[in-house]
Design a protein around this motif. Structure first.
Motif, mmCIF file in Angstrom:
data_model
loop_
_atom_site.group_PDB
_atom_site.id
_atom_site.type_symbol
_atom_site.label_atom_id
_atom_site.label_comp_id
_atom_site.label_asym_id
_atom_site.label_seq_id
_atom_site.Cartn_x
_atom_site.Cartn_y
_atom_site.Cartn_z
ATOM 1 N N GLY A 1 -34.741 -5.871 3.112
ATOM 2 C CA GLY A 1 -34.465 -6.731 4.251
ATOM 3 C C GLY A 1 -34.426 -8.180 3.807
ATOM 4 N N THR A 2 -34.426 -9.059 4.764
ATOM 5 C CA THR A 2 -34.306 -10.485 4.467
ATOM 6 C C THR A 2 -35.673 -11.107 4.244
ATOM 7 O OG1 THR A 2 -32.308 -10.608 5.816
ATOM 8 C CG2 THR A 2 -33.413 -12.684 5.263
ATOM 9 N N ILE A 3 -35.929 -11.438 2.975
ATOM 10 C CA ILE A 3 -37.164 -12.122 2.586
ATOM 11 C C ILE A 3 -36.757 -13.380 1.845
ATOM 12 C CG2 ILE A 3 -39.248 -12.038 1.174
ATOM 13 C CD1 ILE A 3 -39.629 -10.103 3.266
ATOM 14 N N TYR A 4 -37.360 -14.477 2.188
ATOM 15 C CA TYR A 4 -37.055 -15.726 1.524
ATOM 16 C C TYR A 4 -38.158 -16.055 0.521
ATOM 17 C CZ TYR A 4 -34.042 -16.066 5.607
ATOM 18 O OH TYR A 4 -33.118 -15.807 6.581
ATOM 19 N N ARG A 5 -37.782 -16.807 -0.465
ATOM 20 C CA ARG A 5 -38.756 -17.246 -1.453
ATOM 21 C C ARG A 5 -39.878 -18.039 -0.792
ATOM 22 N NH1 ARG A 5 -39.221 -15.247 -6.706
ATOM 23 N NH2 ARG A 5 -40.663 -16.603 -7.817
ATOM 24 N N SER A 6 -39.542 -18.694 0.299
ATOM 25 C CA SER A 6 -40.543 -19.496 1.010
ATOM 26 C C SER A 6 -41.393 -18.668 1.974
ATOM 27 C CB SER A 6 -39.846 -20.614 1.794
ATOM 28 O OG SER A 6 -38.926 -20.066 2.722
ATOM 29 N N SER A 7 -41.045 -17.388 2.130
ATOM 30 C CA SER A 7 -41.849 -16.527 3.000
ATOM 31 C C SER A 7 -43.194 -16.263 2.346
ATOM 32 C CB SER A 7 -41.137 -15.198 3.244
ATOM 33 O OG SER A 7 -39.874 -15.387 3.852
ATOM 34 N N VAL A 8 -44.223 -16.197 3.160
ATOM 35 C CA VAL A 8 -45.532 -15.849 2.643
ATOM 36 C C VAL A 8 -45.595 -14.341 2.428
ATOM 37 C CG1 VAL A 8 -48.013 -15.791 3.092
ATOM 38 C CG2 VAL A 8 -46.650 -17.769 3.812
ATOM 39 N N MET A 9 -46.025 -13.935 1.253
ATOM 40 C CA MET A 9 -46.305 -12.523 1.000
ATOM 41 C C MET A 9 -47.763 -12.419 0.574
ATOM 42 S SD MET A 9 -42.870 -10.852 -0.627
ATOM 43 C CE MET A 9 -43.365 -9.209 -0.087
ATOM 44 N N ALA A 10 -48.399 -11.350 1.014
ATOM 45 C CA ALA A 10 -49.834 -11.252 0.810
ATOM 46 C C ALA A 10 -50.272 -9.806 0.633
ATOM 47 C CB ALA A 10 -50.574 -11.867 2.000
ATOM 48 N N TRP A 11 -51.491 -9.665 0.162
ATOM 49 C CA TRP A 11 -52.164 -8.375 0.087
ATOM 50 C C TRP A 11 -53.417 -8.430 0.960
ATOM 51 C CZ3 TRP A 11 -50.294 -4.043 -2.113
ATOM 52 C CH2 TRP A 11 -49.246 -4.172 -3.027
ATOM 53 N N VAL B 1 -56.793 -10.480 0.963
ATOM 54 C CA VAL B 1 -57.214 -10.501 -0.437
ATOM 55 C C VAL B 1 -56.577 -11.664 -1.187
ATOM 56 C CG1 VAL B 1 -57.207 -9.228 -2.622
ATOM 57 C CG2 VAL B 1 -57.569 -8.008 -0.463
ATOM 58 N N ALA B 2 -55.246 -11.798 -1.042
ATOM 59 C CA ALA B 2 -54.529 -12.848 -1.762
ATOM 60 C C ALA B 2 -53.184 -13.078 -1.098
ATOM 61 C CB ALA B 2 -54.336 -12.464 -3.227
ATOM 62 N N ALA B 3 -52.653 -14.303 -1.248
ATOM 63 C CA ALA B 3 -51.366 -14.647 -0.654
ATOM 64 C C ALA B 3 -50.615 -15.576 -1.594
ATOM 65 C CB ALA B 3 -51.558 -15.305 0.703
ATOM 66 N N VAL B 4 -49.296 -15.538 -1.482
ATOM 67 C CA VAL B 4 -48.452 -16.396 -2.293
ATOM 68 C C VAL B 4 -47.287 -16.900 -1.454
ATOM 69 C CG1 VAL B 4 -47.166 -14.400 -3.191
ATOM 70 C CG2 VAL B 4 -47.108 -16.570 -4.432
ATOM 71 N N ARG B 5 -46.977 -18.183 -1.653
ATOM 72 C CA ARG B 5 -45.818 -18.783 -0.996
ATOM 73 C C ARG B 5 -45.209 -19.760 -1.986
ATOM 74 N NH1 ARG B 5 -45.493 -22.368 4.571
ATOM 75 N NH2 ARG B 5 -43.244 -22.712 4.515
ATOM 76 N N GLY B 6 -44.002 -19.469 -2.400
ATOM 77 C CA GLY B 6 -43.397 -20.285 -3.431
ATOM 78 C C GLY B 6 -44.250 -20.204 -4.691
ATOM 79 N N GLY B 7 -44.697 -21.337 -5.171
ATOM 80 C CA GLY B 7 -45.538 -21.360 -6.354
ATOM 81 C C GLY B 7 -47.018 -21.467 -6.065
ATOM 82 N N ASP B 8 -47.390 -21.433 -4.806
ATOM 83 C CA ASP B 8 -48.793 -21.588 -4.409
ATOM 84 C C ASP B 8 -49.434 -20.239 -4.128
ATOM 85 O OD1 ASP B 8 -47.829 -24.459 -2.467
ATOM 86 O OD2 ASP B 8 -48.610 -24.382 -4.515
#
Length: 113
Positions: free
Chosen positions: A26-36, A48-55
């Motif tokens: 589906g549509t996911i952007y690099r700026s979207s937050v992805m997490a566990w 547990v952990a999250a990432v957005r861009g380089g953060d």
């Protein structure tokens, strides 16, 4: 519509390692937050952990042992080292796309003592 599929869970001894991977369609952007997130037996789900861009952000309970990485816009991984019995849980991948929050079905991680 976004679908998330987790893989990489299993049974491991205390001190062992596992790598979880989440593949998104589906549509996911690099700026979207992805997490566990994880949910231990009988307990609420926790971040547990999250990432957005380089953060990246990692929960204090796993800091120094778990690392989250964004392999590309549609894949996020969780490297788990020095696993402990208290890490036993179902681990869920999460993606936040605009106002929508999506979860996968989860993958079981069991750490034996």
């Amino acid at each position: 519509q976004v679908q998330l599929v987790e893989s990489g869970g299993g049974l491991v001894q205390t001190g062992g390692s596992l790598r979880l991977t989440c593949a998104a369609s589906g549509t996911i952007y690099r700026s979207s937050v992805m997490a566990w997130y994880r949910q231990p037996p009988g307990k609420p789900r926790e971040l547990v952990a999250a990432v957005r861009g380089g953060d990246t952000n990692v929960a204090n309970s796993v800091k120094g042992r778990f690392t989250i990485s964004r392999d590309n816009a549609n894949t996020v991984s969780l490297q788990m080292n020095n696993l402990k019995p208290e890490d036993t849980a179902t681990y869920y991948c999460n993606a936040q796309v605009g106002p929508q929050s999506y979860f996968g079905r989860g993958t079981q991680v069991t750490v034996s003592s």
